[in-house]
Design a protein around this motif. Structure first.
Motif, PDB file in Angstrom:
ATOM      1  N   GLY A  50       1.061  -1.331   0.199  1.00  0.00           N
ATOM      2  CA  GLY A  50       0.034   0.135  -0.087  1.00  0.00           C
ATOM      3  C   GLY A  50       0.920   1.157   0.101  1.00  0.00           C
ATOM      4  O   GLY A  50       0.569   2.338   0.404  1.00  0.00           O
ATOM      5  N   ILE A  51       2.178   1.185  -0.536  1.00  0.00           N
ATOM      6  CA  ILE A  51       2.883   2.213  -0.331  1.00  0.00           C
ATOM      7  C   ILE A  51       3.728   2.581  -1.821  1.00  0.00           C
ATOM      8  O   ILE A  51       4.625   3.006  -1.917  1.00  0.00           O
ATOM      9  N   GLY A  52       2.775   1.991  -2.913  1.00  0.00           N
ATOM     10  CA  GLY A  52       3.144   2.199  -4.101  1.00  0.00           C
ATOM     11  C   GLY A  52       3.602   3.670  -4.848  1.00  0.00           C
ATOM     12  O   GLY A  52       4.287   3.764  -5.566  1.00  0.00           O
ATOM     13  N   ASP A  53       3.076   4.711  -4.150  1.00  0.00           N
ATOM     14  CA  ASP A  53       3.444   5.966  -4.588  1.00  0.00           C
ATOM     15  C   ASP A  53       4.322   6.611  -3.895  1.00  0.00           C
ATOM     16  O   ASP A  53       4.666   7.721  -3.944  1.00  0.00           O
ATOM     17  N   LEU A  55       8.335  10.370   5.237  1.00  0.00           N
ATOM     18  CA  LEU A  55       7.305   9.153   5.576  1.00  0.00           C
ATOM     19  C   LEU A  55       6.879   9.154   6.861  1.00  0.00           C
ATOM     20  O   LEU A  55       7.479   9.632   7.869  1.00  0.00           O
ATOM     21  N   SER A  56       5.439   8.493   7.343  1.00  0.00           N
ATOM     22  CA  SER A  56       5.155   8.335   8.619  1.00  0.00           C
ATOM     23  C   SER A  56       5.756   7.223   9.231  1.00  0.00           C
ATOM     24  O   SER A  56       6.640   6.445   8.368  1.00  0.00           O
ATOM     25  N   GLY A  57       5.745   6.976  10.452  1.00  0.00           N
ATOM     26  CA  GLY A  57       6.439   5.749  11.035  1.00  0.00           C
ATOM     27  C   GLY A  57       5.725   4.545  10.587  1.00  0.00           C
ATOM     28  O   GLY A  57       6.574   3.589  10.192  1.00  0.00           O
ATOM     29  N   GLY A  58       4.609   4.339  10.391  1.00  0.00           N
ATOM     30  CA  GLY A  58       3.792   3.070   9.746  1.00  0.00           C
ATOM     31  C   GLY A  58       4.460   3.047   8.190  1.00  0.00           C
ATOM     32  O   GLY A  58       4.519   1.753   7.715  1.00  0.00           O
ATOM     33  N   GLN A  59       4.630   4.022   7.340  1.00  0.00           N
ATOM     34  CA  GLN A  59       5.176   3.849   6.122  1.00  0.00           C
ATOM     35  C   GLN A  59       6.676   3.634   5.947  1.00  0.00           C
ATOM     36  O   GLN A  59       7.124   2.763   5.317  1.00  0.00           O
TER      37      GLN A  59
END
Length: 219
Positions: A125-128, A137-141
């Motif tokens: 879910g981080i293709g972009d 980026l956020s911590g989750g990303q």
């Protein structure tokens, strides 16, 4: 594939002996998803570090494919971890001046993994975010980028230390699902305090005060 034989890890904390792990006997089978469950401070991360060669046992030994990790030089252990093992730590560690994609590919020593990296980013879910740098980026990303880095290139074993700590429950389950589904026959050893994250584990062991207290429990 990975075998701990009476493996213990003893720390000296200001003159006081602390047993992080005490005489652990545990085998990680080829291709299995093994969950290590335990409360904070139980020794579960220390056990993960022993199994992966990041720590050397104070006594006992840990073997990988029959080779005792403690008999290898530091360089040989580093080479093994780079080529055969993937790691996800509780706090995401990324190189600040590289993009997210470059951070993943840096773990593959020149192999062409661009297409694989892009596919993993899409699955996570981080293709972009391929060309974003860690501070964007956020911590989750960042944690999902670390998951892609652990998977890319094909690993014999993936060691995950609380990999969902920075994620909400739904995204945490998604990351675990992707780790389980994209490991290409490799083993997955995951440490967590959250039993719900181990629904797809083949086997769960529990550790309390450095000792295994329950073995071979099916989730």
């Amino acid at each position: 594939m990975i075998q701990a034989e009476s493996a213990s890890l003893l720390y000296n904390d200001h003159g006081k002996e602390v047993w992080a792990c005490r005489e652990i006997d545990l085998a990680v089978k080829q291709g299995e998803f093994l969950g290590i469950l335990g409360p904070s401070g139980s020794g579960k991360s220390s056990l993960l570090y022993l199994l992966s060669g990041l720590k050397t046992p104070t006594s006992g030994r840990v073997l990988y494919n029959g080779q005792a990790l403690g008999t290898l030089s530091d360089d040989k252990r580093s080479e093994l971890r780079l080529n055969a093992f993937g790691f996800i730590f509780q706090h995401p560690h990324l190189i600040g001046y590289l993009t997210a994609s470059e951070n993943v590919q840096a773990a593959c020593r020149g192999k062409d993994t661009i297409s694989e990296t892009e596919e993993l980013f899409e699955s996570l879910g981080i293709g972009d975010l391929l060309h974003r740098r860690p501070h964007e980026l956020s911590g989750g990303q960042r944690q999902r980028v670390c998951a892609a880095r652990a998977l890319v290139g094909g690993r014999h074993a993936i060691f995950a230390d609380e990999p969902t700590a920075a994620l909400d429950h739904i995204n945490g389950l998604k990351v675990v699902d992707i780790l389980a589904e994209h490991r290409n026959g490799g083993s997955l050893v995951m440490v967590t305090h959250d039993l719900t994250m181990l629904e797809k584990a083949d086997r769960i062991v529990e550790i309390v005060d450095g000792s295994l207290v329950q073995m071979d429990r099916v989730p």
